[in-house]
Design a protein around this motif. Structure first.
Motif, mmCIF file in Angstrom:
data_model
loop_
_atom_site.group_PDB
_atom_site.id
_atom_site.type_symbol
_atom_site.label_atom_id
_atom_site.label_comp_id
_atom_site.label_asym_id
_atom_site.label_seq_id
_atom_site.Cartn_x
_atom_site.Cartn_y
_atom_site.Cartn_z
ATOM 1 N N VAL A 225 -14.346 -1.877 -3.734
ATOM 2 C CA VAL A 225 -14.918 -0.628 -4.244
ATOM 3 C C VAL A 225 -13.842 0.105 -5.028
ATOM 4 N N LEU A 226 -14.163 0.515 -6.253
ATOM 5 C CA LEU A 226 -13.255 1.322 -7.056
ATOM 6 C C LEU A 226 -13.998 2.596 -7.453
ATOM 7 N N LEU A 227 -13.418 3.728 -7.105
ATOM 8 C CA LEU A 227 -14.036 5.026 -7.388
ATOM 9 C C LEU A 227 -13.211 5.766 -8.420
ATOM 10 N N SER A 228 -13.896 6.365 -9.390
ATOM 11 C CA SER A 228 -13.218 7.181 -10.386
ATOM 12 C C SER A 228 -13.960 8.497 -10.519
ATOM 13 N N PHE A 229 -13.567 9.294 -11.515
ATOM 14 C CA PHE A 229 -14.023 10.681 -11.549
ATOM 15 C C PHE A 229 -15.187 10.919 -12.492
ATOM 16 N N THR A 230 -15.285 10.145 -13.583
ATOM 17 C CA THR A 230 -16.338 10.372 -14.568
ATOM 18 C C THR A 230 -17.073 9.076 -14.873
ATOM 19 N N VAL B 228 -8.996 4.196 -5.533
ATOM 20 C CA VAL B 228 -9.431 5.517 -6.006
ATOM 21 C C VAL B 228 -8.541 5.900 -7.179
ATOM 22 N N ASP B 229 -9.159 6.122 -8.341
ATOM 23 C CA ASP B 229 -8.408 6.498 -9.536
ATOM 24 C C ASP B 229 -8.525 8.004 -9.756
ATOM 25 N N GLU B 230 -7.521 8.588 -10.390
ATOM 26 C CA GLU B 230 -7.505 10.026 -10.724
ATOM 27 C C GLU B 230 -7.703 10.903 -9.480
ATOM 28 N N ALA B 231 -7.025 10.580 -8.417
ATOM 29 C CA ALA B 231 -7.218 11.310 -7.161
ATOM 30 C C ALA B 231 -6.730 12.749 -7.240
ATOM 31 N N GLN B 232 -5.926 13.085 -8.253
ATOM 32 C CA GLN B 232 -5.461 14.469 -8.367
ATOM 33 C C GLN B 232 -6.618 15.436 -8.602
ATOM 34 N N ASP B 233 -7.776 14.914 -9.015
ATOM 35 C CA ASP B 233 -8.923 15.785 -9.285
ATOM 36 C C ASP B 233 -9.835 15.971 -8.077
ATOM 37 N N LYS C 181 -12.390 15.832 -1.451
ATOM 38 C CA LYS C 181 -11.133 15.359 -0.873
ATOM 39 C C LYS C 181 -11.333 14.993 0.600
ATOM 40 N N LYS C 182 -12.086 15.816 1.319
ATOM 41 C CA LYS C 182 -12.403 15.505 2.719
ATOM 42 C C LYS C 182 -13.148 14.181 2.817
ATOM 43 N N LEU C 183 -14.029 13.934 1.842
ATOM 44 C CA LEU C 183 -14.795 12.694 1.860
ATOM 45 C C LEU C 183 -13.889 11.483 1.724
ATOM 46 N N VAL C 184 -12.964 11.519 0.760
ATOM 47 C CA VAL C 184 -12.079 10.363 0.555
ATOM 48 C C VAL C 184 -11.223 10.126 1.795
ATOM 49 N N ILE C 185 -10.733 11.197 2.398
ATOM 50 C CA ILE C 185 -9.942 11.048 3.624
ATOM 51 C C ILE C 185 -10.796 10.452 4.736
ATOM 52 N N ALA C 186 -12.039 10.922 4.859
ATOM 53 C CA ALA C 186 -12.943 10.377 5.885
ATOM 54 C C ALA C 186 -13.234 8.904 5.617
ATOM 55 N N LEU C 187 -13.432 8.546 4.346
ATOM 56 C CA LEU C 187 -13.680 7.143 4.001
ATOM 57 C C LEU C 187 -12.517 6.261 4.437
ATOM 58 N N ILE C 188 -11.305 6.690 4.104
ATOM 59 C CA ILE C 188 -10.132 5.878 4.430
ATOM 60 C C ILE C 188 -9.985 5.717 5.934
ATOM 61 N N GLN D 19 -7.743 -3.530 8.713
ATOM 62 C CA GLN D 19 -7.168 -4.500 7.777
ATOM 63 C C GLN D 19 -7.600 -4.263 6.337
ATOM 64 N N CYS D 20 -8.431 -3.266 6.100
ATOM 65 C CA CYS D 20 -8.895 -2.970 4.742
ATOM 66 C C CYS D 20 -7.783 -2.273 3.957
ATOM 67 N N GLY D 21 -7.515 -2.749 2.762
ATOM 68 C CA GLY D 21 -6.486 -2.150 1.930
ATOM 69 C C GLY D 21 -7.010 -0.953 1.151
ATOM 70 N N VAL D 22 -6.097 -0.101 0.726
ATOM 71 C CA VAL D 22 -6.437 1.096 -0.054
ATOM 72 C C VAL D 22 -5.357 1.283 -1.120
ATOM 73 N N THR D 23 -5.782 1.579 -2.357
ATOM 74 C CA THR D 23 -4.842 1.946 -3.406
ATOM 75 C C THR D 23 -5.346 3.228 -4.057
ATOM 76 N N VAL D 24 -4.562 4.290 -3.963
ATOM 77 C CA VAL D 24 -4.932 5.596 -4.516
ATOM 78 C C VAL D 24 -3.969 5.930 -5.650
#
Length: 252
Positions: free
Chosen positions: A125-130, A210-215, A221-228, A234-239
């Motif tokens: 899964v790759l999430l971006s802003f627009t 997750v791309d452009e996480a500064q936005d 933001k709470k959602l992304v933290i809850a997702l992680i 063993q699931c990897g994450v790249t922010v």
């Protein structure tokens, strides 16, 4: 087709990125603004002014100034980018980089490398802003895959679109939701309560990017933290983020 001879040069620069300065075609005019910038920041390699030695610091500045932060030639990863691109699928990385350093390009290479190494595209899964960024990212990933058709199997969505997908997976979702913000809050509560169907869905993910996480601010933001936190261990994450480019002027 262009009204001004410099327009073709801008198009070429947009396609090639920083590589353009080392091999500018004879039949294309170099835009005057670029030529002046190169005269200040770079060193000509011959008297034609079509081949330039551009120092690394000047490359970063030029790409950021030109709005070409993520234009980079295939195979042009530097050692820092390679650390991200080639990291194990289970690695959890927070990647902060300046304008012009190719964050989105690296995100696309990261995902395509995972698929080329054998990770099932349906488990990424790759999430971006627009929506515009999502369309560009999917196209870039497809161009980097050994099997380009696999790009359609990768979940590449805006965060809000991903929220609605999770909402549809929830067993006890409400009959009506008034807007994206309410949907985000509901999904966050479902994740925190361990809602069975959503947790099961998240448990199938092998890597989240997750791309452009500064936005990300507030409920998103709470959602992304809850997702992680809800992902399998063993699931990897790249922010990826650049706090200097935050649209809303505030990050934490």
């Amino acid at each position: 087709l262009f009204d001004h001879p410099g327009q073709a040069g801008w198009l070429y620069l947009g396609m090639r990125g920083i590589v353009a300065f080392s091999e500018w075609p004879e039949h294309l005019a170099i835009p005057d603004q670029i030529l002046r910038a190169l005269g200040i920041l770079a060193i000509p390699e011959d008297d034609t002014f079509r081949r330039w030695d551009v120092p690394a610091a000047a490359q970063e500045f030029l790409l950021g100034w030109l709005g070409l932060d993520d234009v980079q030639a295939d195979g042009g990863a530097d050692p820092d980018q390679d650390k991200v691109i080639l990291a194990p699928v289970s690695a959890r990385l927070l990647v902060e980089a300046a304008p012009g350093s190719g964050k989105t390009w690296t995100a696309c290479r990261r995902v395509s490398q995972l698929v080329n190494d054998g990770v099932a595209p349906t488990r990424i899964v790759l999430l971006s802003f627009t929506r515009a960024a999502v369309a560009e990212i999917r196209e870039r990933i497809g161009s980097l895959l050994d099997e380009p058709d696999f790009a359609s199997d990768i979940t590449v969505l805006t965060l809000d679109a991903f929220v609605w997908r999770l909402l549809m997976a929830a067993e006890d979702r409400p009959d009506s939701i008034s807007g994206h913000d309410e949907a985000v809050r509901f999904v966050v509560s479902c994740i925190e309560k361990g809602e069975r169907d959503i947790v099961s869905f998240l448990g199938r993910i092998e890597h989240l990017a997750v791309d452009e996480a500064q936005d990300l601010t507030g409920d998103r933001k709470k959602l992304v933290i809850a997702l992680i936190r809800a992902l399998a261990h063993q699931c990897g994450v790249t922010v990826f983020l650049d706090s200097a480019q935050a649209i809303y002027g505030f990050t934490n």
